[in-house]
Design a protein around this motif. Structure first.
Motif, PDB file in Angstrom:
ATOM      1  N   ASP A  76       4.441   3.893 -11.404  1.00 59.74           N
ATOM      2  CA  ASP A  76       4.312   4.899 -12.448  1.00 59.74           C
ATOM      3  C   ASP A  76       5.358   5.996 -12.247  1.00 59.74           C
ATOM      4  N   LYS A  77       6.241   6.171 -13.200  1.00 56.95           N
ATOM      5  CA  LYS A  77       7.331   7.159 -13.104  1.00 56.95           C
ATOM      6  C   LYS A  77       6.796   8.570 -12.841  1.00 56.95           C
ATOM      7  N   GLN A  78       5.596   8.856 -13.340  1.00 57.44           N
ATOM      8  CA  GLN A  78       5.013  10.192 -13.185  1.00 57.44           C
ATOM      9  C   GLN A  78       4.565  10.469 -11.745  1.00 57.44           C
ATOM     10  N   TYR A  79       4.202   9.419 -11.008  1.00 52.59           N
ATOM     11  CA  TYR A  79       3.626   9.610  -9.675  1.00 52.59           C
ATOM     12  C   TYR A  79       4.422   8.972  -8.543  1.00 52.59           C
ATOM     13  N   GLU A  80       5.459   8.220  -8.848  1.00 53.75           N
ATOM     14  CA  GLU A  80       6.176   7.452  -7.828  1.00 53.75           C
ATOM     15  C   GLU A  80       6.799   8.298  -6.731  1.00 53.75           C
ATOM     16  N   ASP A  81       7.070   9.572  -7.020  1.00 52.96           N
ATOM     17  CA  ASP A  81       7.728  10.432  -6.033  1.00 52.96           C
ATOM     18  C   ASP A  81       6.752  11.181  -5.133  1.00 52.96           C
ATOM     19  N   ILE A  82       5.453  11.043  -5.377  1.00 52.62           N
ATOM     20  CA  ILE A  82       4.470  11.724  -4.526  1.00 52.62           C
ATOM     21  C   ILE A  82       4.360  10.951  -3.207  1.00 52.62           C
ATOM     22  N   PRO A  83       4.532  11.616  -2.075  1.00 52.88           N
ATOM     23  CA  PRO A  83       4.390  10.925  -0.788  1.00 52.88           C
ATOM     24  C   PRO A  83       2.950  10.439  -0.591  1.00 52.88           C
ATOM     25  N   VAL A  84       2.828   9.205  -0.109  1.00 55.91           N
ATOM     26  CA  VAL A  84       1.517   8.609   0.142  1.00 55.91           C
ATOM     27  C   VAL A  84       1.442   8.169   1.596  1.00 55.91           C
ATOM     28  N   ILE A  85       0.330   8.518   2.232  1.00 50.20           N
ATOM     29  CA  ILE A  85       0.046   8.048   3.584  1.00 50.20           C
ATOM     30  C   ILE A  85      -1.224   7.220   3.514  1.00 50.20           C
ATOM     31  N   MET A  86      -1.134   5.997   3.980  1.00 51.39           N
ATOM     32  CA  MET A  86      -2.299   5.114   4.010  1.00 51.39           C
ATOM     33  C   MET A  86      -3.127   5.467   5.237  1.00 51.39           C
ATOM     34  N   ILE A  87      -4.464   5.417   5.096  1.00 52.27           N
ATOM     35  CA  ILE A  87      -5.338   5.718   6.221  1.00 52.27           C
ATOM     36  C   ILE A  87      -6.317   4.578   6.458  1.00 52.27           C
ATOM     37  N   SER A  88      -6.659   4.390   7.722  1.00 56.45           N
ATOM     38  CA  SER A  88      -7.554   3.301   8.097  1.00 56.45           C
ATOM     39  C   SER A  88      -8.105   3.570   9.496  1.00 56.45           C
ATOM     40  N   THR A  89      -9.120   2.820   9.864  1.00 57.62           N
ATOM     41  CA  THR A  89      -9.626   2.884  11.232  1.00 57.62           C
ATOM     42  C   THR A  89      -8.878   1.896  12.121  1.00 57.62           C
ATOM     43  N   SER A  90      -8.086   1.027  11.514  1.00 61.58           N
ATOM     44  CA  SER A  90      -7.394   0.007  12.302  1.00 61.58           C
ATOM     45  C   SER A  90      -5.901   0.294  12.385  1.00 61.58           C
ATOM     46  N   SER A  91      -5.299  -0.223  13.437  1.00 61.77           N
ATOM     47  CA  SER A  91      -3.849  -0.060  13.603  1.00 61.77           C
ATOM     48  C   SER A  91      -3.154  -1.420  13.630  1.00 61.77           C
ATOM     49  N   HIS A  92      -3.640  -2.347  12.804  1.00 58.90           N
ATOM     50  CA  HIS A  92      -3.026  -3.675  12.748  1.00 58.90           C
ATOM     51  C   HIS A  92      -1.582  -3.566  12.264  1.00 58.90           C
ATOM     52  N   LYS A  93      -0.695  -4.192  12.998  1.00 58.92           N
ATOM     53  CA  LYS A  93       0.732  -4.132  12.668  1.00 58.92           C
ATOM     54  C   LYS A  93       1.002  -4.638  11.253  1.00 58.92           C
ATOM     55  N   LYS A  94       0.281  -5.654  10.825  1.00 61.31           N
ATOM     56  CA  LYS A  94       0.486  -6.208   9.473  1.00 61.31           C
ATOM     57  C   LYS A  94       0.168  -5.151   8.406  1.00 61.31           C
ATOM     58  N   ASP A  95      -0.908  -4.388   8.611  1.00 60.24           N
ATOM     59  CA  ASP A  95      -1.257  -3.335   7.653  1.00 60.24           C
ATOM     60  C   ASP A  95      -0.194  -2.242   7.629  1.00 60.24           C
ATOM     61  N   ILE A  96       0.306  -1.887   8.789  1.00 60.84           N
ATOM     62  CA  ILE A  96       1.345  -0.863   8.881  1.00 60.84           C
ATOM     63  C   ILE A  96       2.606  -1.332   8.155  1.00 60.84           C
ATOM     64  N   GLU A  97       2.988  -2.586   8.362  1.00 62.41           N
ATOM     65  CA  GLU A  97       4.168  -3.139   7.692  1.00 62.41           C
ATOM     66  C   GLU A  97       3.953  -3.223   6.183  1.00 62.41           C
TER      67      GLU A  97
END
Length: 154
Positions: A76-97
């Motif tokens: 979405d052009k209106q929101y694409e520039d907002i920084p997003v940080i994903m959050i989780s209880t896990s630190s699986h490398k696949k999720d991070i990638e």
């Protein structure tokens, strides 16, 4: 001083309460909005007069998970520039990638202590205007196992 607007989408009410408490403790100029899932987050965004400076998306939520919400935000052009940080209880490398490949600027593993949560959120909110990725990289370099940045560091 301008309000620092942050949006959190997380279906865990206990985690949301701690997150919001930490933000309130950190800076009275932080204005936060919460959503129970990605769909609510998108709906909330359309009603805001000012875009958030940062969005936190939990990976696993009902109705619309964080992955699907992130994909829609970045298309979405209106929101694409907002920084997003994903959050989780896990630190699986696949999720991070996956978070990196979908356009998130970071991946945040929910810490076990309020002190750690507050410390990380303080570092992030102090650098909302510029230097957010540098702040994440700095926390990583200092040994934080709760935050991962994507400007070349995984």
């Amino acid at each position: 001083m301008n309000k620092k607007i942050i949006l959190l989408a997380d279906d865990d009410t206990d985690d949301t309460e701690l997150f919001c408490e930490a933000l309130t403790d950190i800076d009275e100029n932080i204005l936060y909005y919460t959503a129970y899932n990605g769909g609510e987050a998108l709906k909330l965004l359309t009603g805001l007069n000012e875009k958030p400076k940062l969005i936190f998306l939990d990976l696993n939520m009902p109705v619309m998970n964080g992955w699907d919400c992130l994909k829609l935000l970045k298309k979405d052009k209106q929101y694409e520039d907002i920084p997003v940080i994903m959050i989780s209880t896990s630190s699986h490398k696949k999720d991070i990638e996956t978070a990196s490949s979908l356009g998130a600027i970071g991946y945040f593993v929910k810490p076990n202590t309020y002190k750690d949560l507050r410390h990380i959120l303080h570092s992030l909110t102090e650098n909302l205007e510029n230097g957010l990725q540098d702040a994440i990289a700095d926390m990583q370099k200092k040994g934080s196992m709760n935050i991962f940045g994507f400007n070349g560091i995984i």
